[in-house]
Scaffold this motif. Structure first.
Motif, short mmCIF file in Angstrom:
data_model
loop_
_atom_site.label_atom_id
_atom_site.label_comp_id
_atom_site.label_asym_id
_atom_site.label_seq_id
_atom_site.Cartn_x
_atom_site.Cartn_y
_atom_site.Cartn_z
N GLY A 318 0.82 -1.20 0.00
CA GLY A 318 0.00 0.00 0.00
C GLY A 318 0.85 1.26 0.00
N THR A 319 0.19 2.40 0.06
CA THR A 319 0.89 3.68 0.18
C THR A 319 0.18 4.52 1.22
N TYR A 320 0.95 5.36 1.90
CA TYR A 320 0.30 6.32 2.80
C TYR A 320 1.15 7.57 2.89
N ARG A 321 0.49 8.62 3.31
CA ARG A 321 1.12 9.93 3.48
C ARG A 321 0.72 10.46 4.85
N GLU A 322 1.69 10.85 5.64
CA GLU A 322 1.42 11.44 6.95
C GLU A 322 1.59 12.95 6.85
N VAL A 323 0.56 13.68 7.24
CA VAL A 323 0.57 15.14 7.20
C VAL A 323 0.41 15.64 8.63
N VAL A 324 1.44 16.31 9.14
CA VAL A 324 1.41 16.83 10.51
C VAL A 324 1.28 18.35 10.44
N LEU A 325 0.25 18.88 11.09
CA LEU A 325 -0.03 20.31 11.05
C LEU A 325 0.42 20.95 12.37
N PRO A 326 1.44 21.78 12.34
CA PRO A 326 1.95 22.39 13.57
C PRO A 326 0.90 23.29 14.24
N GLY A 327 0.81 23.17 15.56
CA GLY A 327 -0.09 24.02 16.32
C GLY A 327 -1.55 23.66 16.19
N CYS A 328 -1.85 22.56 15.52
CA CYS A 328 -3.23 22.14 15.28
C CYS A 328 -3.61 21.05 16.28
N GLY A 329 -4.87 21.03 16.68
CA GLY A 329 -5.35 20.06 17.63
C GLY A 329 -6.03 18.87 16.99
N HIS A 330 -7.15 18.46 17.57
CA HIS A 330 -7.81 17.22 17.21
C HIS A 330 -8.69 17.31 15.98
N SER A 331 -8.94 18.51 15.48
CA SER A 331 -9.91 18.68 14.39
C SER A 331 -9.33 19.52 13.25
N PRO A 332 -8.38 18.97 12.49
CA PRO A 332 -7.78 19.74 11.41
C PRO A 332 -8.78 20.32 10.42
N HIS A 333 -9.90 19.62 10.16
CA HIS A 333 -10.84 20.16 9.18
C HIS A 333 -11.51 21.43 9.67
N LEU A 334 -11.51 21.65 10.98
CA LEU A 334 -12.04 22.90 11.54
C LEU A 334 -10.94 23.94 11.72
N GLU A 335 -9.75 23.48 12.12
CA GLU A 335 -8.67 24.40 12.49
C GLU A 335 -7.81 24.82 11.30
N ARG A 336 -7.63 23.90 10.36
CA ARG A 336 -6.78 24.20 9.19
C ARG A 336 -7.50 23.72 7.93
N PRO A 337 -8.66 24.30 7.65
CA PRO A 337 -9.50 23.76 6.58
C PRO A 337 -8.87 23.81 5.20
N ALA A 338 -8.11 24.85 4.88
CA ALA A 338 -7.53 24.96 3.54
C ALA A 338 -6.58 23.80 3.28
N GLU A 339 -5.73 23.49 4.26
CA GLU A 339 -4.78 22.39 4.09
C GLU A 339 -5.51 21.04 4.08
N PHE A 340 -6.55 20.94 4.89
CA PHE A 340 -7.32 19.71 4.93
C PHE A 340 -8.00 19.45 3.58
#
Length: 354
Positions: A318-340
């Motif tokens: 398989g393949t996977y990609r890990e994306v870590v968002l600095p300063g972001c908590g449990h809800s990236p789609h709320l906190e960093r929506p553009a990147e999500f």
């Protein structure tokens, strides 16, 4: 993009589903997390292109879906079966659709279970701050080794009773750390300002959680090991416990391996190697008395476990990609929506800006 509410009879229950986009659009299935509902995706929808077909159900016991019981001995199987039944429900997706499945927190575990059970129907997984493939709590290392034979310190007995009572009472105030509003502000996101004008919408979503022995948090059983409680056989937190939810080996063995994108914030306090919801970690801080020490009861390495399993998934083809968002908590789609959104569109094969 705006959603419309549909009601669907599927898997023997009435499910409330939010639907947006054209029926022949690129299929995307959004699976919400614990103590929330499909309304948690509403702030994201205006940022998505009209070329997507988005289906976002309320899981059983949340939102407007039936308050059906959760058999914890099946892990997250009840939830996954409900979601699987929607794939062929009339009026939601085009016939034979293979959606990108997006799962937040508990919903990430549901998405993994769906992939294991129906690999032919999943085009990709976007795991947003997902529960570990070894469940929540009670394991000591990257291989998910049990800390105690009965996985003590997991399940319904770990829930804060005041938080549960406030949920049941529909508490909308902010007078204490266990009020749902303050839990939303302090645990679901790293910066409460990121909630903006959506805070009340998200709070109302939390308050739809059905409480009790069959739903949240479920039944607890006594344990002879610290901290004196282990997972029962009914309800949501028990379904997340490693006694019942452990699918690492099954996930790695899936014959058809769609691409996986794992998005998480480095300031997440729920799913973390130092989770404030892991009694072993709280014990190490002195918050829960009687902690037997690091050798006997180390905190669960949740992030490390997920990475180890996805590494094995990749090694098996398989393949996977890990994306870590600095300063972001449990809800990236709320906190960093553009990147999500950028990660979602890349996984779905939709050019950015379309």
């Amino acid at each position: 993009m705006r959603s419309e509410r549909h009601t669907v009879q599927a898997n023997g229950i009435t499910q409330a589903v939010r639907v947006a986009g054209p029926p022949d659009g690129v299929p995307v299935l959004l699976v919400h997390g614990n103590v929330s509902s499909a309304a948690f995706w509403e702030p994201l929808l205006p940022r998505l292109p009209e070329t997507l077909r988005v289906v976002a159900p309320d899981l059983r016991g949340y939102g407007e879906t039936d308050t059906a019981p959760v058999d914890a001995t099946r892990g997250l199987g009840d939830f996954a079966d409900d979601v699987a039944a929607l794939l062929d429900a009339p009026g939601l997706f085009a016939p034979g659709a293979r959606p990108v499945v997006v799962g937040h927190s508990l919903g990430g575990g549901v998405a993994m279970r769906l992939l294991v059970d129906r690999p032919d129907r999943v085009a990709g997984l976007l795991l947003e701050a997902p529960v570990s493939p070894y469940g929540f709590g009670g394991t000591r290392d990257l291989d998910g080794t049990p800390t105690t034979p009965d996985f003590a310190g997991t399940g319904a007995g770990t829930a804060n009773p005041d938080f549960v009572a406030r949920l049941a009472a529909g508490d909308r105030g902010a007078d204490g750390p266990t009020s749902p509003r303050n839990v939303l502000r302090s645990a679901y996101v790293a910066d409460p300002a990121s909630l903006g004008g959506d805070e009340d919408l998200l709070l109302e979503s939390m308050l739809t959680t059905a409480t009790g022995n069959d739903n949240y948090p479920g039944t607890a059983v006594a344990s002879g090991h610290w901290p004196g409680t282990a997972a029962g056989e009914r309800g949501v937190l028990n379904a997340l416990a490693p006694a019942h939810f452990r699918l690492a080996d099954e996930l790695v063995a899936v014959p058809a391996k769609p691409p996986v994108t794992w998005v998480r914030g480095d300031a997440d306090v729920i799913v973390s190697d130092t989770s404030l919801f892991d009694l072993a970690y709280l014990g190490s801080l002195g918050v829960v008395p009687g902690w037997p020490g690091e050798a006997d009861c180390p905190p669960q390495p949740m992030v490390g476990q997920t990475r180890a399993v996805l590494d094995a998934y990749a090694a098996a083809g398989g393949t996977y990609r890990e994306v870590v968002l600095p300063g972001c908590g449990h809800s990236p789609h709320l906190e960093r929506p553009a990147e999500f959104v950028a990660e979602l569109l890349a996984l779905a094969g939709v050019p950015t800006g379309v």
